[in-house]
Motif scaffolding. Structure first.
Motif, PDB file in Angstrom:
ATOM      1  N   THR A  66      33.320 -23.810 -14.130  1.00 11.59           N
ATOM      2  CA  THR A  66      33.326 -25.214 -14.529  1.00 11.59           C
ATOM      3  C   THR A  66      33.045 -25.349 -16.022  1.00 11.59           C
ATOM      4  O   THR A  66      32.240 -24.598 -16.590  1.00 11.59           O
ATOM      5  CB  THR A  66      32.283 -26.022 -13.729  1.00 11.59           C
ATOM      6  OG1 THR A  66      32.323 -27.380 -14.153  1.00 11.59           O
ATOM      7  CG2 THR A  66      30.886 -25.478 -13.941  1.00 11.59           C
ATOM      8  N   GLN A  67      33.723 -26.281 -16.632  1.00 13.64           N
ATOM      9  CA  GLN A  67      33.587 -26.445 -18.080  1.00 13.64           C
ATOM     10  C   GLN A  67      32.462 -27.409 -18.446  1.00 13.64           C
ATOM     11  O   GLN A  67      32.282 -27.714 -19.618  1.00 13.64           O
ATOM     12  CB  GLN A  67      34.918 -26.929 -18.666  1.00 13.64           C
ATOM     13  CG  GLN A  67      36.029 -25.896 -18.498  1.00 13.64           C
ATOM     14  CD  GLN A  67      37.329 -26.346 -19.117  1.00 13.64           C
ATOM     15  OE1 GLN A  67      37.422 -27.400 -19.734  1.00 13.64           O
ATOM     16  NE2 GLN A  67      38.361 -25.543 -18.960  1.00 13.64           N
ATOM     17  N   GLN A  68      31.720 -27.881 -17.449  1.00 13.84           N
ATOM     18  CA  GLN A  68      30.573 -28.751 -17.696  1.00 13.84           C
ATOM     19  C   GLN A  68      29.315 -28.105 -17.133  1.00 13.84           C
ATOM     20  O   GLN A  68      29.245 -27.830 -15.940  1.00 13.84           O
ATOM     21  CB  GLN A  68      30.760 -30.114 -17.018  1.00 13.84           C
ATOM     22  CG  GLN A  68      31.928 -30.916 -17.523  1.00 13.84           C
ATOM     23  CD  GLN A  68      31.934 -32.310 -16.944  1.00 13.84           C
ATOM     24  OE1 GLN A  68      30.927 -33.003 -16.936  1.00 13.84           O
ATOM     25  NE2 GLN A  68      33.083 -32.752 -16.453  1.00 13.84           N
ATOM     26  N   LEU A  69      28.332 -27.873 -17.979  1.00 12.92           N
ATOM     27  CA  LEU A  69      27.025 -27.394 -17.548  1.00 12.92           C
ATOM     28  C   LEU A  69      26.018 -28.507 -17.814  1.00 12.92           C
ATOM     29  O   LEU A  69      25.591 -28.709 -18.951  1.00 12.92           O
ATOM     30  CB  LEU A  69      26.622 -26.120 -18.297  1.00 12.92           C
ATOM     31  CG  LEU A  69      27.428 -24.852 -17.990  1.00 12.92           C
ATOM     32  CD1 LEU A  69      26.840 -23.657 -18.736  1.00 12.92           C
ATOM     33  CD2 LEU A  69      27.452 -24.572 -16.502  1.00 12.92           C
ATOM     34  N   VAL A  70      25.670 -29.251 -16.762  1.00 11.13           N
ATOM     35  CA  VAL A  70      24.758 -30.380 -16.895  1.00 11.13           C
ATOM     36  C   VAL A  70      23.417 -29.982 -16.281  1.00 11.13           C
ATOM     37  O   VAL A  70      23.226 -30.073 -15.069  1.00 11.13           O
ATOM     38  CB  VAL A  70      25.332 -31.639 -16.222  1.00 11.13           C
ATOM     39  CG1 VAL A  70      24.366 -32.813 -16.403  1.00 11.13           C
ATOM     40  CG2 VAL A  70      26.699 -31.989 -16.803  1.00 11.13           C
ATOM     41  N   ASP A  99      20.225 -17.977 -14.545  1.00 10.82           N
ATOM     42  CA  ASP A  99      21.227 -17.594 -13.543  1.00 10.82           C
ATOM     43  C   ASP A  99      22.519 -18.369 -13.733  1.00 10.82           C
ATOM     44  O   ASP A  99      23.621 -17.811 -13.638  1.00 10.82           O
ATOM     45  CB  ASP A  99      20.679 -17.835 -12.131  1.00 10.82           C
ATOM     46  CG  ASP A  99      19.611 -16.835 -11.737  1.00 10.82           C
ATOM     47  OD1 ASP A  99      19.469 -15.811 -12.446  1.00 10.82           O
ATOM     48  OD2 ASP A  99      18.918 -17.076 -10.733  1.00 10.82           O
ATOM     49  N   ILE A 100      22.385 -19.660 -14.004  1.00  9.59           N
ATOM     50  CA  ILE A 100      23.585 -20.489 -14.196  1.00  9.59           C
ATOM     51  C   ILE A 100      24.367 -20.029 -15.416  1.00  9.59           C
ATOM     52  O   ILE A 100      25.598 -19.859 -15.367  1.00  9.59           O
ATOM     53  CB  ILE A 100      23.188 -21.966 -14.330  1.00  9.59           C
ATOM     54  CG1 ILE A 100      22.675 -22.503 -12.987  1.00  9.59           C
ATOM     55  CG2 ILE A 100      24.362 -22.807 -14.824  1.00  9.59           C
ATOM     56  CD1 ILE A 100      22.069 -23.889 -13.072  1.00  9.59           C
ATOM     57  N   ILE A 101      23.670 -19.814 -16.517  1.00 10.71           N
ATOM     58  CA  ILE A 101      24.346 -19.440 -17.753  1.00 10.71           C
ATOM     59  C   ILE A 101      24.947 -18.041 -17.654  1.00 10.71           C
ATOM     60  O   ILE A 101      26.091 -17.803 -18.084  1.00 10.71           O
ATOM     61  CB  ILE A 101      23.368 -19.548 -18.941  1.00 10.71           C
ATOM     62  CG1 ILE A 101      23.087 -21.030 -19.227  1.00 10.71           C
ATOM     63  CG2 ILE A 101      23.932 -18.865 -20.183  1.00 10.71           C
ATOM     64  CD1 ILE A 101      22.145 -21.277 -20.377  1.00 10.71           C
ATOM     65  N   LEU A 102      24.203 -17.086 -17.062  1.00  8.04           N
ATOM     66  CA  LEU A 102      24.710 -15.713 -16.935  1.00  8.04           C
ATOM     67  C   LEU A 102      25.862 -15.620 -15.947  1.00  8.04           C
ATOM     68  O   LEU A 102      26.716 -14.727 -16.055  1.00  8.04           O
ATOM     69  CB  LEU A 102      23.580 -14.778 -16.520  1.00  8.04           C
ATOM     70  CG  LEU A 102      22.485 -14.544 -17.565  1.00  8.04           C
ATOM     71  CD1 LEU A 102      21.361 -13.686 -16.997  1.00  8.04           C
ATOM     72  CD2 LEU A 102      23.067 -13.889 -18.818  1.00  8.04           C
ATOM     73  N   SER A 103      25.912 -16.532 -14.979  1.00 11.35           N
ATOM     74  CA  SER A 103      26.995 -16.518 -13.986  1.00 11.35           C
ATOM     75  C   SER A 103      28.258 -17.186 -14.511  1.00 11.35           C
ATOM     76  O   SER A 103      29.340 -17.011 -13.928  1.00 11.35           O
ATOM     77  CB  SER A 103      26.545 -17.240 -12.706  1.00 11.35           C
ATOM     78  OG  SER A 103      25.420 -16.611 -12.134  1.00 11.35           O
ATOM     79  N   HIS A 104      28.117 -17.967 -15.564  1.00 13.50           N
ATOM     80  CA  HIS A 104      29.248 -18.749 -16.041  1.00 13.50           C
ATOM     81  C   HIS A 104      30.312 -17.869 -16.683  1.00 13.50           C
ATOM     82  O   HIS A 104      30.016 -16.889 -17.367  1.00 13.50           O
ATOM     83  CB  HIS A 104      28.784 -19.791 -17.060  1.00 13.50           C
ATOM     84  CG  HIS A 104      29.883 -20.707 -17.486  1.00 13.50           C
ATOM     85  ND1 HIS A 104      30.668 -20.443 -18.582  1.00 13.50           N
ATOM     86  CD2 HIS A 104      30.333 -21.871 -16.956  1.00 13.50           C
ATOM     87  CE1 HIS A 104      31.555 -21.407 -18.709  1.00 13.50           C
ATOM     88  NE2 HIS A 104      31.370 -22.287 -17.739  1.00 13.50           N
ATOM     89  N   VAL A 105      31.573 -18.251 -16.444  1.00 14.34           N
ATOM     90  CA  VAL A 105      32.700 -17.565 -17.076  1.00 14.34           C
ATOM     91  C   VAL A 105      33.624 -18.613 -17.697  1.00 14.34           C
ATOM     92  O   VAL A 105      33.766 -19.714 -17.163  1.00 14.34           O
ATOM     93  CB  VAL A 105      33.489 -16.707 -16.058  1.00 14.34           C
ATOM     94  CG1 VAL A 105      32.662 -15.525 -15.599  1.00 14.34           C
ATOM     95  CG2 VAL A 105      33.947 -17.532 -14.870  1.00 14.34           C
ATOM     96  N   PRO A 107      35.302 -21.068 -20.947  1.00 12.73           N
ATOM     97  CA  PRO A 107      34.810 -22.001 -21.972  1.00 12.73           C
ATOM     98  C   PRO A 107      33.878 -23.062 -21.394  1.00 12.73           C
ATOM     99  O   PRO A 107      33.908 -23.367 -20.205  1.00 12.73           O
ATOM    100  CB  PRO A 107      36.088 -22.631 -22.522  1.00 12.73           C
ATOM    101  CG  PRO A 107      37.070 -22.533 -21.391  1.00 12.73           C
ATOM    102  CD  PRO A 107      36.739 -21.261 -20.674  1.00 12.73           C
ATOM    103  N   ILE A 108      33.044 -23.628 -22.262  1.00 11.85           N
ATOM    104  CA  ILE A 108      32.148 -24.733 -21.918  1.00 11.85           C
ATOM    105  C   ILE A 108      32.456 -25.879 -22.878  1.00 11.85           C
ATOM    106  O   ILE A 108      32.257 -25.737 -24.082  1.00 11.85           O
ATOM    107  CB  ILE A 108      30.668 -24.328 -22.062  1.00 11.85           C
ATOM    108  CG1 ILE A 108      30.348 -23.135 -21.158  1.00 11.85           C
ATOM    109  CG2 ILE A 108      29.753 -25.503 -21.721  1.00 11.85           C
ATOM    110  CD1 ILE A 108      28.978 -22.543 -21.415  1.00 11.85           C
ATOM    111  N   ASN A 135      30.856 -20.338 -26.739  1.00 11.49           N
ATOM    112  CA  ASN A 135      31.901 -20.622 -25.757  1.00 11.49           C
ATOM    113  C   ASN A 135      32.624 -21.937 -26.021  1.00 11.49           C
ATOM    114  O   ASN A 135      33.096 -22.593 -25.089  1.00 11.49           O
ATOM    115  CB  ASN A 135      31.310 -20.615 -24.351  1.00 11.49           C
ATOM    116  CG  ASN A 135      31.080 -19.220 -23.810  1.00 11.49           C
ATOM    117  OD1 ASN A 135      31.948 -18.613 -23.200  1.00 11.49           O
ATOM    118  ND2 ASN A 135      29.895 -18.685 -24.059  1.00 11.49           N
ATOM    119  N   GLY A 136      32.662 -22.333 -27.275  1.00 11.62           N
ATOM    120  CA  GLY A 136      33.500 -23.454 -27.688  1.00 11.62           C
ATOM    121  C   GLY A 136      33.047 -24.816 -27.239  1.00 11.62           C
ATOM    122  O   GLY A 136      33.880 -25.690 -26.951  1.00 11.62           O
ATOM    123  N   VAL A 137      31.733 -25.054 -27.161  1.00 12.75           N
ATOM    124  CA  VAL A 137      31.233 -26.346 -26.692  1.00 12.75           C
ATOM    125  C   VAL A 137      31.714 -27.486 -27.590  1.00 12.75           C
ATOM    126  O   VAL A 137      31.779 -27.352 -28.811  1.00 12.75           O
ATOM    127  CB  VAL A 137      29.686 -26.323 -26.606  1.00 12.75           C
ATOM    128  CG1 VAL A 137      29.062 -26.183 -27.979  1.00 12.75           C
ATOM    129  CG2 VAL A 137      29.162 -27.558 -25.900  1.00 12.75           C
TER     130      VAL A 137
END
Length: 460
Positions: A66-70, A99-105, A107-108, A135-137
């Protein structure tokens, strides 16, 4: 509502997968286009999005892309459940975010982070920001409840693709020497309630930052500065400016296309009519103006006398909203009339009378009824208590607004009994009106709310 429906769909699909009886049915949700899948996930809170991993092997890692990390207060509140000790909460919070950030693949494009008041780990905060920035936020929000506030890591200033930046209770370090600005930033919001000794440095960094955002369209600032501090804003494309707090003066340099301006600002130099006139004369394209209580507080103890009209009129002003204005004071009425005279295209007017101090009618204020408000169509008056100055203002507005369609008057709760209200209404019926079609609506809030509507024929 949308989120609950989507969760229900996911739960039903999960149950469908488990049920062997319906095993042969087509798995339609797994064949959705990728962009639709991402839209579904972005409508869900992050924890609910993670639940979709149980649907099938196809969905197992979808949420991680997902491109949104809220990571907001809602996520933090869910971590608090069943945990009493601060240490346990801190460890759980850090582990969840890691865990959320390390699991993310992938762009954000949107990142929201809430830091609870007890969160002490500066190193983890810097690492999270560094990862997101790599990651291009594009939309970046940090709300820091810690005291003292954290300084923003330099990695943030490497985000060349930022379009929206929101910083709540954060502080600026000196900008990196190689910082060239945010070329794509269109919205900046900075809030800091604290009063510190390095305000001058913070103002300097803020001014430089604003000047290095050539596409900036919206600026929202909330701060508490020393009265001697000045703020210079240089943003040639700025269209919306919202400011609250206190400072000495604000200068708009090359910022002439503002269309919407909201000020709740204790500006000490506004005590002098020349500075206020100079300021408003730099706003030739403003269409909506909001002035709140701190503006009036800045002039309260002064001998403010507004000019009859600003040097350069507000020739595009269509909507004027004045909140907590002390209508019993000469300076506020003087400024009010000046705004009227300087704004010939004004169509909508909202005035909320101040309710925070006891006022008197010892010195009635005379209002010049010779001017015309040719375009004024809608008027809302709130907190009216029937004081002579308020009555004079209503009389003036009715007599000078030939295009008026509706005037709404909401009476102050403490105005008095039914007899006083009736006397006010009957007095109002006698006033001359420039508009033969104007409708006057009087509202009074009591235990049982009552409103009166006076149609044009009753007012003739």
């Amino acid at each position: 509502m949308v989120s609950s429906h989507i969760i229900a769909i996911i739960d039903s699909m999960s149950a469908f997968r488990i049920s062997r009886k319906r095993k042969a049915t087509a798995d339609r949700i797994s064949n959705l286009p990728e962009n639709v899948t991402q839209q579904i996930l972005e409508c869900l809170p992050l924890q609910e999005a993670a639940r979709t991993s149980v649907l099938s092997s196809h969905w197992k890692h979808k949420w991680a892309a997902t491109q949104q990390l809220v990571l907001d207060k809602q996520l933090f509140s869910s971590i608090l459940k069943n945990k009493m000790e601060t240490t346990d909460i801190s460890l759980a919070y850090s582990k969840t975010v890691n865990d959320i950030i390390l699991s993310h693949v992938g762009p954000i494009w949107k990142f929201v982070l809430y830091l609870p008041s007890w969160f002490p780990k500066e190193s983890e905060f810097s690492q999270w920001i560094q990862y997101v920035c790599a990651n291009g936020v594009k939309e970046f929000t940090v709300e820091d409840a810690c005291r003292p506030e954290k300084y923003l890591p330099n990695s943030l200033f490497s985000c060349k693709d930022l379009t929206h930046l929101t910083l709540i209770n954060c502080k600026f370090l000196p900008l990196p020497p190689k910082f060239q600005g945010f070329p794509c930033l269109i919205s900046l919001r900075w809030e800091t309630p604290s009063f510190t000794s390095d305000n001058c440095k913070q103002i300097s960094v803020l001014e430089t930052l604003i000047s290095k955002c050539p596409q900036l369209r919206s600026l929202c600032l909330s701060f508490s500065m020393r009265e001697k501090e000045n703020l210079r804003i240089c943003a040639p494309k700025l269209q919306e400016l919202f400011m609250e707090g206190s400072l000495s003066h604000i200068f708009l340099e090359g910022t002439t296309v503002i269309k919407k301006l909201a000020l709740d600002l204790f500006c000490t130099k506004f005590q002098h009519s020349k500075h206020m006139s100079d300021f408003f004369s730099t706003l030739p394209k403003v269409e909506e103006l909001i002035l709140k209580c701190l503006i009036w507080g800045a002039m309260k103890w002064s001998e403010f006398r507004s000019p009859r009209k600003f040097q350069k009129g507000l020739d595009r002003l269509q909507s004027l909203k004045l909140v907590a204005i002390p209508l019993h004071c000469h300076f506020s009425i003087s400024l009010l009339l000046c705004l009227f005279m300087s704004s010939p295209p004004l169509e909508r007017l909202y005035i909320e009378a101040s309710q925070h101090e006891k006022v008197s009618d010892e010195q009635p204020i005379q209002i010049d009824n010779t001017c015309i408000l040719p375009c004024l169509r809608n008027i809302q008056l709130v907190g009216i208590s029937g004081l002579h100055c308020q009555v004079q203002l209503i009389k003036f507005l009715l007599a000078c607004s030939p295009a008026l369609e509706e005037m709404s008057i909401e009476l102050n709760v403490g105005m008095g009994g039914a007899q006083e209200k009736f006397h006010f209404v009957t007095e109002l019926l006698r006033y001359r009106r420039a508009s033969p079609t104007a409708e006057v609506i009087i509202k009074t809030k009591t235990l049982s709310s009552v409103s009166y509507i006076f149609h044009p024929i009753w007012l003739e």
